[in-house]
Every structure is written in structure tokens, then in C-alpha cells.
Design a protein around this motif. Structure first.
Motif, PDB file in Angstrom:
ATOM      1  N   GLN A 289       0.431  44.479  -5.329  1.00  0.00           N
ATOM      2  CA  GLN A 289       0.529  44.169  -6.809  1.00  0.00           C
ATOM      3  C   GLN A 289      -0.742  44.421  -7.748  1.00  0.00           C
ATOM      4  N   ALA A 290      -1.538  43.606  -7.100  1.00  0.00           N
ATOM      5  CA  ALA A 290      -2.926  43.461  -8.166  1.00  0.00           C
ATOM      6  C   ALA A 290      -3.763  44.704  -7.783  1.00  0.00           C
ATOM      7  N   LEU A 291      -3.455  45.713  -6.729  1.00  0.00           N
ATOM      8  CA  LEU A 291      -4.203  46.955  -6.649  1.00  0.00           C
ATOM      9  C   LEU A 291      -3.468  47.841  -7.517  1.00  0.00           C
ATOM     10  N   ASP A 292      -2.386  47.667  -7.820  1.00  0.00           N
ATOM     11  CA  ASP A 292      -1.829  48.635  -8.882  1.00  0.00           C
ATOM     12  C   ASP A 292      -2.156  48.421 -10.221  1.00  0.00           C
ATOM     13  N   GLU A 293      -2.152  47.041 -10.439  1.00  0.00           N
ATOM     14  CA  GLU A 293      -2.441  46.600 -11.856  1.00  0.00           C
ATOM     15  C   GLU A 293      -3.882  46.958 -12.132  1.00  0.00           C
ATOM     16  N   LEU A 294      -4.697  47.040 -11.185  1.00  0.00           N
ATOM     17  CA  LEU A 294      -5.897  47.231 -11.474  1.00  0.00           C
ATOM     18  C   LEU A 294      -6.615  48.617 -11.364  1.00  0.00           C
ATOM     19  N   ASP A 295      -5.147  49.644 -10.989  1.00  0.00           N
ATOM     20  CA  ASP A 295      -5.440  51.083 -11.063  1.00  0.00           C
ATOM     21  C   ASP A 295      -6.136  51.639 -10.030  1.00  0.00           C
ATOM     22  N   LEU A 296      -6.338  50.810  -8.853  1.00  0.00           N
ATOM     23  CA  LEU A 296      -6.949  51.145  -7.592  1.00  0.00           C
ATOM     24  C   LEU A 296      -6.083  51.739  -6.505  1.00  0.00           C
ATOM     25  N   ARG A 297      -4.659  51.910  -6.859  1.00  0.00           N
ATOM     26  CA  ARG A 297      -3.926  52.350  -5.705  1.00  0.00           C
ATOM     27  C   ARG A 297      -4.105  53.745  -5.247  1.00  0.00           C
ATOM     28  N   LYS A 298      -4.364  54.538  -6.172  1.00  0.00           N
ATOM     29  CA  LYS A 298      -4.740  55.929  -5.857  1.00  0.00           C
ATOM     30  C   LYS A 298      -6.177  56.349  -5.146  1.00  0.00           C
ATOM     31  N   LYS A 299      -6.957  55.231  -5.468  1.00  0.00           N
ATOM     32  CA  LYS A 299      -8.525  55.430  -5.003  1.00  0.00           C
ATOM     33  C   LYS A 299      -8.546  54.634  -3.666  1.00  0.00           C
ATOM     34  N   THR A 300      -7.282  54.303  -3.119  1.00  0.00           N
ATOM     35  CA  THR A 300      -7.369  53.154  -1.919  1.00  0.00           C
ATOM     36  C   THR A 300      -6.820  53.590  -0.907  1.00  0.00           C
ATOM     37  N   LEU A 301      -7.300  53.676   0.557  1.00  0.00           N
ATOM     38  CA  LEU A 301      -6.701  53.941   1.746  1.00  0.00           C
ATOM     39  C   LEU A 301      -6.420  52.677   2.110  1.00  0.00           C
ATOM     40  N   VAL A 302      -4.957  52.254   2.470  1.00  0.00           N
ATOM     41  CA  VAL A 302      -4.440  51.029   2.956  1.00  0.00           C
ATOM     42  C   VAL A 302      -3.707  51.035   4.350  1.00  0.00           C
ATOM     43  N   VAL A 303      -4.519  50.127   4.977  1.00  0.00           N
ATOM     44  CA  VAL A 303      -4.021  50.022   6.496  1.00  0.00           C
ATOM     45  C   VAL A 303      -3.424  48.732   6.839  1.00  0.00           C
ATOM     46  N   PHE A 304      -2.366  48.559   7.364  1.00  0.00           N
ATOM     47  CA  PHE A 304      -1.697  47.613   7.569  1.00  0.00           C
ATOM     48  C   PHE A 304      -1.532  47.606   9.305  1.00  0.00           C
ATOM     49  N   MET A 305      -1.974  46.239   9.808  1.00  0.00           N
ATOM     50  CA  MET A 305      -2.074  46.581  11.327  1.00  0.00           C
ATOM     51  C   MET A 305      -2.041  45.001  12.006  1.00  0.00           C
ATOM     52  N   SER A 306      -1.776  44.852  13.262  1.00  0.00           N
ATOM     53  CA  SER A 306      -1.790  43.449  13.892  1.00  0.00           C
ATOM     54  C   SER A 306      -2.713  43.564  15.028  1.00  0.00           C
ATOM     55  N   ASP A 307      -3.528  42.274  15.229  1.00  0.00           N
ATOM     56  CA  ASP A 307      -4.180  42.187  16.477  1.00  0.00           C
ATOM     57  C   ASP A 307      -3.839  42.491  17.734  1.00  0.00           C
ATOM     58  N   HIS A 308      -2.424  42.031  17.899  1.00  0.00           N
ATOM     59  CA  HIS A 308      -1.840  42.369  19.292  1.00  0.00           C
ATOM     60  C   HIS A 308      -0.206  41.777  18.974  1.00  0.00           C
ATOM     61  N   GLY A 309       0.680  41.929  19.877  1.00  0.00           N
ATOM     62  CA  GLY A 309       1.959  41.408  19.792  1.00  0.00           C
ATOM     63  C   GLY A 309       1.949  39.871  19.844  1.00  0.00           C
ATOM     64  N   TYR A 310       3.383  39.534  20.352  1.00  0.00           N
ATOM     65  CA  TYR A 310       3.783  38.066  20.769  1.00  0.00           C
ATOM     66  C   TYR A 310       5.108  38.103  21.494  1.00  0.00           C
ATOM     67  N   LYS A 311       5.292  36.836  22.027  1.00  0.00           N
ATOM     68  CA  LYS A 311       6.528  36.524  23.085  1.00  0.00           C
ATOM     69  C   LYS A 311       7.084  35.382  22.165  1.00  0.00           C
ATOM     70  N   LEU A 312       8.456  35.619  21.823  1.00  0.00           N
ATOM     71  CA  LEU A 312       9.091  34.464  21.548  1.00  0.00           C
ATOM     72  C   LEU A 312      10.254  33.886  22.197  1.00  0.00           C
ATOM     73  N   GLY A 313       9.721  33.440  23.545  1.00  0.00           N
ATOM     74  CA  GLY A 313      10.680  32.890  24.574  1.00  0.00           C
ATOM     75  C   GLY A 313      11.157  33.884  25.516  1.00  0.00           C
ATOM     76  N   GLU A 314      10.658  34.979  25.312  1.00  0.00           N
ATOM     77  CA  GLU A 314      11.212  36.212  26.458  1.00  0.00           C
ATOM     78  C   GLU A 314      10.523  35.680  27.790  1.00  0.00           C
ATOM     79  N   TYR A 315      11.025  35.893  28.761  1.00  0.00           N
ATOM     80  CA  TYR A 315      10.747  35.494  30.175  1.00  0.00           C
ATOM     81  C   TYR A 315      10.472  34.085  30.219  1.00  0.00           C
ATOM     82  N   GLY A 316      10.974  33.281  29.302  1.00  0.00           N
ATOM     83  CA  GLY A 316      10.675  31.929  29.382  1.00  0.00           C
ATOM     84  C   GLY A 316       9.165  31.569  28.884  1.00  0.00           C
TER      85      GLY A 316
END
Length: 481
Positions: A289-316
Motif C-alpha cells: 500500500q505504501a509503495l502505491d501511495e508513494l507512486d513507486l509501484r510502476k517503477k518497482t519490480l516486486v518479487v515474493f519468495m520463500s527460502d524453503h518449504g516446511y512440514k506440518l506433521g506430514e510423515y510424523g
């Protein structure tokens, strides 16, 4: 017939040239974009935009609706330190020789001559900004950030025991009581300061990493009973070192030191994890939202990523630290508001891509000359998401200095070899079918019915990890020995 073949080849060649030209035209060096990377910790591919029916992630979903979502993206090692070094250098762990999260796994001073992402951008006139958890060690590569803001986790105890760090929490507090809320505020304030500069900003949100601390209002988005307890079954004939004893979770209060978790605690932890995801999603929304309000959205390449996955009880099992599909597959979204001529919104690409591709992608987007990296720019896929791409993605995980598990996926099958880390002698093989599920049911290696599939997967593996390669320990630095 020959004329038809020639015509087809020419069309394909011209199409490839057009894609390259368009990818260069989207982000011209004379119009260098800002780069904003959201680097998330322990986030598995379990978001609304990736098909989850219960996870509430509206801001991440909106980012995907305004960009390209990669459905087959993979981390190079399912542990924070080495994975983040790979992301920020574009180099595989076997190239850096860094496999751990302690001092021996830090980029500096173990690899003094490697050119990192912030180093390259800083040398080319960019303000380089690190906020929150970016490298695993907050003191790593600090000379290459023009702004470096780190935050510590606030262990607020609803159980009244300030000495014990519990694994989860639903504090009746404001967003900025916990770390990620503070990170978002710092990111917004920093954006205001650099709005007239070229910048590379990496915002490291810690959630959903343990402890699963999130304000109560994010817990209230979910009903505890909506979560199912995954099967504790382990794949038949799984290698004895393929899973861990998940001691990372056992470090926290309220978690038994031995044995599996009961169903009630499992449900609570799953609830806590997704509350943390929604909390992180809300903080991301504030920054966008701040990126939009500062009029930076069109000037900015945005990347969303994770460093790795996760287990939530699978395989115990819990946490990451394996070569399994749940731990290596990650979300990856790239978004840039450009001219309508080239804009792709809400598009999914099934190309096999890797976290090491992010550095060359953002560097090429900025028109920068790359140092030697193992990854490749994904800019062509931003123009043509369905173009022909790599046939495999690779990861590894070590068990001390003696054993190394190397693994390859083609998006449907995952093949792993466990080797002597020094001699490359093959000790055990695993082949898992993931055509229908992220959960592995049985190790099919050696089965006659999949003989040809296994042979093909082995060929793919040996392109990256030949059995006559040097020792995996050979590139470890002096500090690693």
C-alpha cells in the motif's frame, strides 16, 4: 516435409528472438526499476493463489493477480542459512561450499570474493536496503547494505512464563508488537526516505518461522477444527537419514522432547502456522500500500519468495531440513506494472525454476552485468510463461560432513541419491511419485515398472551431480573445516 520442418524451426527461432527482445524491452536499462524483494521464512506452497482452500492470504494473492506465479519453483537447500546465501549470490550450495547455519555457513568471510546481490547493486548506484531477516546471520555481508535494519523476535508469553519461549502464541496485541509488524513499519519509513532514489530493498519477514507468534485477530480468522491431522505414515523403504528428529520444534516450550505429537497439539500448531501466514500477509499488504501511495509501484519490480518449504506433521515430522518435496518446493511471484503491451497479470508458469534464478533476474531487469552465477534470468518467462525451459530443478541436503543427499525433480517425480560426501559413492536411492500429491507414499527406486523413469531421472541428476565430481567437502572454507 523438409520445407515444413524448416518453416517450423524458423518460426520457433523468430519466436524465441521476439521473447528475448520483449523481455529486454519490458525493463530497459535506461529505465532502471527499483527492486523490492519479500523474502519469507519457512513458507510452504500453501496460499490462496496456489490453490489452498483454507489459507487466508489476500495480499499475496493480489500480488499474484498482478504478476506471474511460478508453480514449480524450488529452493537449493531446505535450511535458512545456505538457502539465503544461494538466493543472494545466485550460487548453489555446492559452489559456495556452505551447508550450515552457524558461522561456518556465513557468506563472509568464508567466501570473500563472491559478488553478492547487494554488492552488485550498490556498485551500480543503487541504495541497498536490508530490513528484517535477509541473510540468516544479521551480521553477514553488512558492508554491502547502505541501510541495514534488523529486528529481534518479541517473545510475549500468554502462559505467564517469561523464561520459556513457547512454540506458539496468540497475543491480544497490535501488529507491531511482534517482529514482522515492526519490519513492515521500518520498510514503509525507509521507502519514504528513498522514494527519489534507485533502490534494492529486501524485506525479510520471519513468519511463519517458529515461534508461531501472531496477534489474536489472525488466529480468529480460522477455526481450529477446520484443520486435518496429516498422516504420520512414512514412505516405504525411505532412507534412514531422509527425515530428521525435528529438534528445531522440540527446542520450544510445550513440545515433547521425544516421540510424535498428539492430534490436539498438531491441530494447534497448524492453526498457529496459518495464523502466522495471515499475519505476515497483512504486513506485506501494508508495504505494498505504501509503495502505491508513494507512486513507486510502476517503477518497482516486486518479487515474493520463500527460502524453503516446511512440514506440518506430514510423515510424523516437522520443520524442513530434508530433500523432500514439501521442504524444497517454494512459492515465487514476480510482479511489475509495465505498459499494457507487455503486462501479464494473474498468469501461472509451470516452468521449472530455482531460487538461484532471482539474482540474475533482478540484475538483468536493472541492466546490470552479472558476475558468474549458477542461476539464470527469468525475464523471458515474464513475456512468455509457457516457453520451453529447463527439464529439472536441483536441491541437496547434507547429514554432517559424511553424507550428502542430492536430488532432482522434473515436476512430477523426485529422485534422490545419498552419497558419501567425499567419494561420491552412492549409498542409497529414492524415487518418489508426485504426480498427484506433494506427499511421498513409497520409495519406488528399483521397481521394474518405473525402470525407465528412474533411468531418466538419474540422467537428469548426473547433469548437475556426476558421480565423478570432486568431494562435496572440497569447497568448504577454512572456517568450515
Amino acid at each position: 516435409m523438409k520445407r515444413n520442418i524448416a518453416s517450423t524451426f524458423i518460426l520457433l527461432f523468430l519466436s524465441a528472438l521476439s521473447a528475448q527482445a520483449h523481455s529486454a524491452d519490458i525493463l530497459k536499462p535506461t529505465q532502471q526499476p527499483n527492486v523490492l524483494i519479500f523474502l519469507i521464512d519457512d513458507l510452504r506452497v500453501d496460499l490462496g493463489t496456489y490453490g489452498s482452500k483454507h489459507v487466508i492470504s489476500p495480499n499475496i494473492d493480489a500480488l499474484a493477480d498482478n504478476g506471474i506465479k511460478f508453480t514449480q519453483a524450488y529452493a537449493q537447500q531446505a535450511i535458512c542459512g545456505p538457502s539465503r546465501v544461494s538466493i543472494l549470490t545466485g550460487l548453489r550450495p555446492e559452489t559456495t561450499g556452505l551447508y550450515t547455519i552457524d558461522r561456518a555457513g556465513r557468506l563472509r568471510p568464508n567466501q570473500p570474493n563472491v559478488v553478492s546481490m547487494p554488492q552488485l547493486f550498490k556498485e551500480n548506484g543503487y541504495k541497498t536496503i536490508s530490513i528484517g531477516k535477509v541473510y540468516h546471520s544479521t551480521s553477514d555481508d553488512t558492508d554491502n547494505w547502505t541501510t541495514h535494519i534488523k529486528k529481534l523476535e518479541n517473545f510475549y508469553s500468554i502462559k505467564g512464563n517469561k523464561e520459556t519461549k513457547f512454540a506458539y502464541e496468540a497475543g491480544d496485541v497490535a501488529d507491531d508488537f511482534y517482529k514482522d509488524g515492526k519490519v513492515a513499519l521500518d520498510a514503509i519509513e525507509t521507502l519514504k526516505k528513498v522514494k527519489n532514489d534507485k533502490f534494492l530493498m529486501v524485506v525479510g519477514f520471519s513468519k511463519p518461522h517458529l515461534p508461531f507468534n501472531a496477534p489474536k485477530k489472525y488466529w480468529d480468522l480460522y477455526q481450529r477444527d477446520q484443520f486435518e491431522v496429516p498422516s504420520h505414515s512414512k514412505p516405504n523403504n525411505m532412507y534412514r537419514l531422509a527425515l530428521t528428529k525435528w529438534n528445531e520444534l522440540r527446542m520450544y516450550g510445550g513440545i515433547p522432547k521425544k516421540g510424535e505429537l498428539d492430534d490436539e497439539l498438531t491441530k494447534t500448531l497448524i492453526h498457529a502456522y496459518y495464523a502466522s501466514v495471515s499475519y505476515m500477509d497483512a504486513q506485506l499488504g501494508k508495504v505494498m500500500q505504501a509503495l502505491d501511495e508513494l507512486d513507486l509501484r510502476k517503477k518497482t519490480l516486486v518479487v515474493f519468495m520463500s527460502d524453503h518449504g516446511y512440514k506440518l506433521g506430514e510423515y510424523g515430522a516437522w520443520n524442513k531440513h530434508t530433500n523432500m518435496q514439501l521442504d524444497t518446493r517454494v512459492p515465487l511471484i514476480i510482479s511489475r506494472e509495465t505498459s499494457a503491451k507487455y503486462r501479464l497479470t494473474g498468469v501461472a508458469s509451470s516452468a521449472l525454476v530455482e531460487n538461484i534464478d532471482v539474482f540474475p533476474t533482478v540484475a538483468r531487469a536493472a541492466g546490470l552485468s552479472l558476475p558468474k552465477v549458477d542461476g539464470q534470468s527469468l525475464l523471458p518467462l515474464l513475456v512468455n510463461p509457457n516457453m520451453s525451459w529447463d527439464k529439472a530443478a536441483y536441491s541437496l541436503f547434507n547429514r554432517g560432513k559424511k553424507y550428502m543427499g542430492v536430488t532432482v525433480t522434473d515436476g512430477a517425480w523426485r529422485y534422490t541419491e545419498w552419497r558419501n560426501a567425499d567419494t561420491q559413492e552412492i549409498l542409497f536411492k529414492e524415487l518418489y511419485d508426485h504426480r498427484e500429491s506433494e506427499i511421498a507414499a513409497a520409495n519406488l527406486s528399483g521397481k521394474l515398472a518405473v525402470k525407465n523413469i528412474e533411468a531418466n531421472m538419474a540422467d537428469l541428476l548426473y547433469k548437475q551431480y556426476p558421480t565423478d565430481a570432486p568431494s562435496f567437502n572440497a569447497k568448504r572454507s577454512v572456517n568450515n573445516k
